[in-house]
Design a protein around this motif. Structure first.
Motif, mmCIF file in Angstrom:
data_model
loop_
_atom_site.group_PDB
_atom_site.id
_atom_site.type_symbol
_atom_site.label_atom_id
_atom_site.label_comp_id
_atom_site.label_asym_id
_atom_site.label_seq_id
_atom_site.Cartn_x
_atom_site.Cartn_y
_atom_site.Cartn_z
ATOM 1 N N LEU A 1 0.864 -1.180 0.000
ATOM 2 C CA LEU A 1 0.000 0.000 0.000
ATOM 3 C C LEU A 1 0.904 1.235 0.000
ATOM 4 O O LEU A 1 1.397 1.654 1.042
ATOM 5 N N HIS A 2 1.129 1.787 -1.168
ATOM 6 C CA HIS A 2 2.028 2.939 -1.296
ATOM 7 C C HIS A 2 1.463 4.163 -0.595
ATOM 8 O O HIS A 2 2.214 4.991 -0.079
ATOM 9 N N ASP A 3 0.152 4.275 -0.602
ATOM 10 C CA ASP A 3 -0.517 5.404 0.037
ATOM 11 C C ASP A 3 -2.002 5.083 0.112
ATOM 12 O O ASP A 3 -2.446 4.016 -0.321
ATOM 13 N N LEU A 4 -2.765 6.015 0.658
ATOM 14 C CA LEU A 4 -4.223 5.873 0.721
ATOM 15 C C LEU A 4 -4.889 7.057 0.032
ATOM 16 O O LEU A 4 -5.971 7.501 0.413
ATOM 17 N N ILE A 5 -4.234 7.563 -1.001
ATOM 18 C CA ILE A 5 -4.703 8.764 -1.689
ATOM 19 C C ILE A 5 -6.103 8.584 -2.249
ATOM 20 O O ILE A 5 -6.923 9.509 -2.233
ATOM 21 N N GLN A 6 -6.413 7.398 -2.720
ATOM 22 C CA GLN A 6 -7.730 7.179 -3.327
ATOM 23 C C GLN A 6 -8.865 7.409 -2.343
ATOM 24 O O GLN A 6 -9.979 7.771 -2.736
ATOM 25 N N LEU A 7 -8.595 7.234 -1.065
ATOM 26 C CA LEU A 7 -9.629 7.456 -0.051
ATOM 27 C C LEU A 7 -9.881 8.939 0.183
ATOM 28 O O LEU A 7 -10.808 9.302 0.924
ATOM 29 N N GLU A 8 -9.062 9.783 -0.421
ATOM 30 C CA GLU A 8 -9.237 11.230 -0.313
ATOM 31 C C GLU A 8 -9.717 11.844 -1.626
ATOM 32 O O GLU A 8 -9.802 13.065 -1.745
ATOM 33 N N SER A 9 -10.013 11.019 -2.615
ATOM 34 C CA SER A 9 -10.431 11.531 -3.913
ATOM 35 C C SER A 9 -11.819 12.165 -3.810
ATOM 36 O O SER A 9 -12.541 11.993 -2.828
ATOM 37 N N ALA A 10 -12.179 12.910 -4.847
ATOM 38 C CA ALA A 10 -13.451 13.630 -4.833
ATOM 39 C C ALA A 10 -14.629 12.682 -5.032
ATOM 40 O O ALA A 10 -14.491 11.616 -5.624
ATOM 41 N N TRP A 11 -15.772 13.079 -4.535
ATOM 42 C CA TRP A 11 -17.009 12.344 -4.781
ATOM 43 C C TRP A 11 -17.447 12.591 -6.222
ATOM 44 O O TRP A 11 -17.184 13.648 -6.772
ATOM 45 N N PRO A 12 -18.107 11.635 -6.878
ATOM 46 C CA PRO A 12 -18.548 10.347 -6.319
ATOM 47 C C PRO A 12 -17.523 9.227 -6.455
ATOM 48 O O PRO A 12 -17.756 8.125 -6.004
ATOM 49 N N ALA A 13 -16.355 9.545 -7.085
ATOM 50 C CA ALA A 13 -15.353 8.501 -7.305
ATOM 51 C C ALA A 13 -14.899 7.877 -5.981
ATOM 52 O O ALA A 13 -14.591 6.687 -5.915
ATOM 53 N N ARG A 14 -14.873 8.688 -4.913
ATOM 54 C CA ARG A 14 -14.386 8.174 -3.633
ATOM 55 C C ARG A 14 -15.219 7.003 -3.130
ATOM 56 O O ARG A 14 -14.697 6.113 -2.441
ATOM 57 N N ALA A 15 -16.496 6.986 -3.446
ATOM 58 C CA ALA A 15 -17.382 5.938 -2.923
ATOM 59 C C ALA A 15 -16.894 4.543 -3.293
ATOM 60 O O ALA A 15 -16.875 3.631 -2.461
ATOM 61 N N LYS A 16 -16.480 4.360 -4.546
ATOM 62 C CA LYS A 16 -16.042 3.026 -4.970
ATOM 63 C C LYS A 16 -14.742 2.635 -4.266
ATOM 64 O O LYS A 16 -14.533 1.456 -3.944
ATOM 65 N N PHE A 17 -13.858 3.625 -4.029
ATOM 66 C CA PHE A 17 -12.604 3.309 -3.349
ATOM 67 C C PHE A 17 -12.839 2.978 -1.876
ATOM 68 O O PHE A 17 -12.211 2.070 -1.325
ATOM 69 N N LEU A 18 -13.750 3.722 -1.236
ATOM 70 C CA LEU A 18 -14.077 3.421 0.156
ATOM 71 C C LEU A 18 -14.597 1.995 0.281
ATOM 72 O O LEU A 18 -14.207 1.258 1.199
ATOM 73 N N ALA A 19 -15.455 1.596 -0.652
ATOM 74 C CA ALA A 19 -15.998 0.239 -0.618
ATOM 75 C C ALA A 19 -14.913 -0.802 -0.882
ATOM 76 O O ALA A 19 -14.832 -1.830 -0.197
ATOM 77 N N TYR A 20 -14.071 -0.529 -1.873
ATOM 78 C CA TYR A 20 -13.022 -1.483 -2.238
ATOM 79 C C TYR A 20 -12.039 -1.694 -1.089
ATOM 80 O O TYR A 20 -11.682 -2.832 -0.748
ATOM 81 N N TYR A 21 -11.599 -0.610 -0.472
ATOM 82 C CA TYR A 21 -10.627 -0.743 0.608
ATOM 83 C C TYR A 21 -11.249 -1.364 1.858
ATOM 84 O O TYR A 21 -10.589 -2.124 2.573
ATOM 85 N N ARG A 22 -12.517 -1.062 2.101
ATOM 86 C CA ARG A 22 -13.158 -1.610 3.293
ATOM 87 C C ARG A 22 -13.480 -3.086 3.147
ATOM 88 O O ARG A 22 -13.250 -3.881 4.065
#
Length: 323
Positions: free
Chosen positions: A74-95
């Motif tokens: 895990l190089h970083d968690l930048i995707q969890l800080e991306s703008a909505w609505p794109a962030r929703a898919k990353f939050l689900a994927y990481y969780r």
């Protein structure tokens, strides 16, 4: 004998792709390719069946739900800080995918102390060990390399157009420094969008889009620049900052981006506001008017050392899974 399969689809010139390209050939632990083709970031890729091995390793964050044990980087968690609505898919994927895989394996790799702290906080699980394997820098990036030829002084940007890279702030600043030139190394697929951004600001004639470069050519571009601009608001490491200072070229960066500040370590100018266009314009103007050199780091960034840490972690994790 433990059996390790590696996802070799991370291959390219930047970011995780570059990390994979540098690390995998250096590993001494016996391994085989996972043998997959196709897009490793496709939504259904995570559901694929994997070979019956003791451990699957990915140089990036793509996880397989059906792997018995998988070591991720895990190089970083930048995707969890991306703008909505794109962030929703990353939050689900990481969780629902990444976190369970990491917890099941009990160990995960990362690349900096900044990212290590972020991953530990995100996991919230003291039973999982987060290992900072660090990152290296090609020997091509050195202070004695000949600079690239240029008719006029320039600053350089190496990265992409993603929101957290904050390149638009530098472009807005460039519009306020009429004699400033920028050389930019961007993914080829972003060149059309980049040209549109340049044209909107009336700076198209002062920005040179660089073609894909090997390490030696890129090092010369850094060495010839008055400064490297890295206005990112979030990074897991900040490889361009390291490559720049290794050639002796200072970095202009936002002091609030912890990973870049960790890497640059004062070798350049730290700005107080990531989006203060006037401040960035002043920093660019000053760099061009009074070019300076910085002393490169002498220790701490070695691909061989990174590979050794990954080797040890692979062996430890595979053995634990085989018991």
């Amino acid at each position: 004998m433990t059996r390790i399969a590696i996802d070799t689809r991370w291959d390219g010139i930047a970011g995780i792709q570059r990390y994979s390209r540098e690390v995998l050939p250096r590993l001494r632990t016996p391994w085989v390719s996972l043998g997959f083709d196709g897009d490793h970031l496709a939504p259904l890729d995570t559901l694929r069946g994997v070979p019956d091995v003791d451990l699957v390793y990915s140089p990036g964050y793509n996880a397989f739900i059906r792997a018995k044990r998988q070591l991720l980087t895990l190089h970083d968690l930048i995707q969890l800080e991306s703008a909505w609505p794109a962030r929703a898919k990353f939050l689900a994927y990481y969780r629902f995918v990444v976190r369970p895989v990491v917890r099941r394996t009990g160990i995960v790799l990362t690349v900096s102390e900044t990212s290590k702290r972020a991953v530990e906080e995100w996991l919230g699980d003291d039973s999982v060990r987060v290992v900072n394997a660090g990152i290296g820098c090609s020997e091509a990036f050195r202070a004695d390399i000949a600079p690239a030829e240029a008719p006029d002084p320039y600053v350089i940007y190496v990265g992409n157009l993603r929101f957290h890279k904050n390149l638009v702030t530098v472009l807005d600043a460039l519009a306020r420094v009429p004699d400033a030139r920028l050389r930019a190394l961007l993914p080829g697929g972003e060149h059309d969008d980049a040209r549109r951004l340049f044209a909107e600001r009336g700076i198209a004639e002062r920005v040179d889009l660089l073609p894909r470069l090997d390490d030696e050519a890129l090092a010369r571009e850094y060495r010839g620049a008055a400064a490297t601009v890295m206005p990112s608001t979030l990074e897991g490491f900040g490889l361009p900052a390291l490559e720049s200072v290794m050639t002796g070229t200072p970095v202009l960066y936002w002091r609030g981006c912890a990973a870049v500040a960790e890497t640059a370590d004062g070798r350049g100018t730290a700005l107080d506001d990531a989006r203060d266009v006037e401040a960035w314009a002043a920093a660019i103007r000053s760099s061009l008017a009074s070019p300076a050199r910085v002393a490169p780091p002498t220790t701490g960034y070695d691909w061989d050392a990174t590979a050794r840490i990954i080797d040890a972690t692979l062996a430890e994790t595979a053995a634990a899974g085989g018991r």
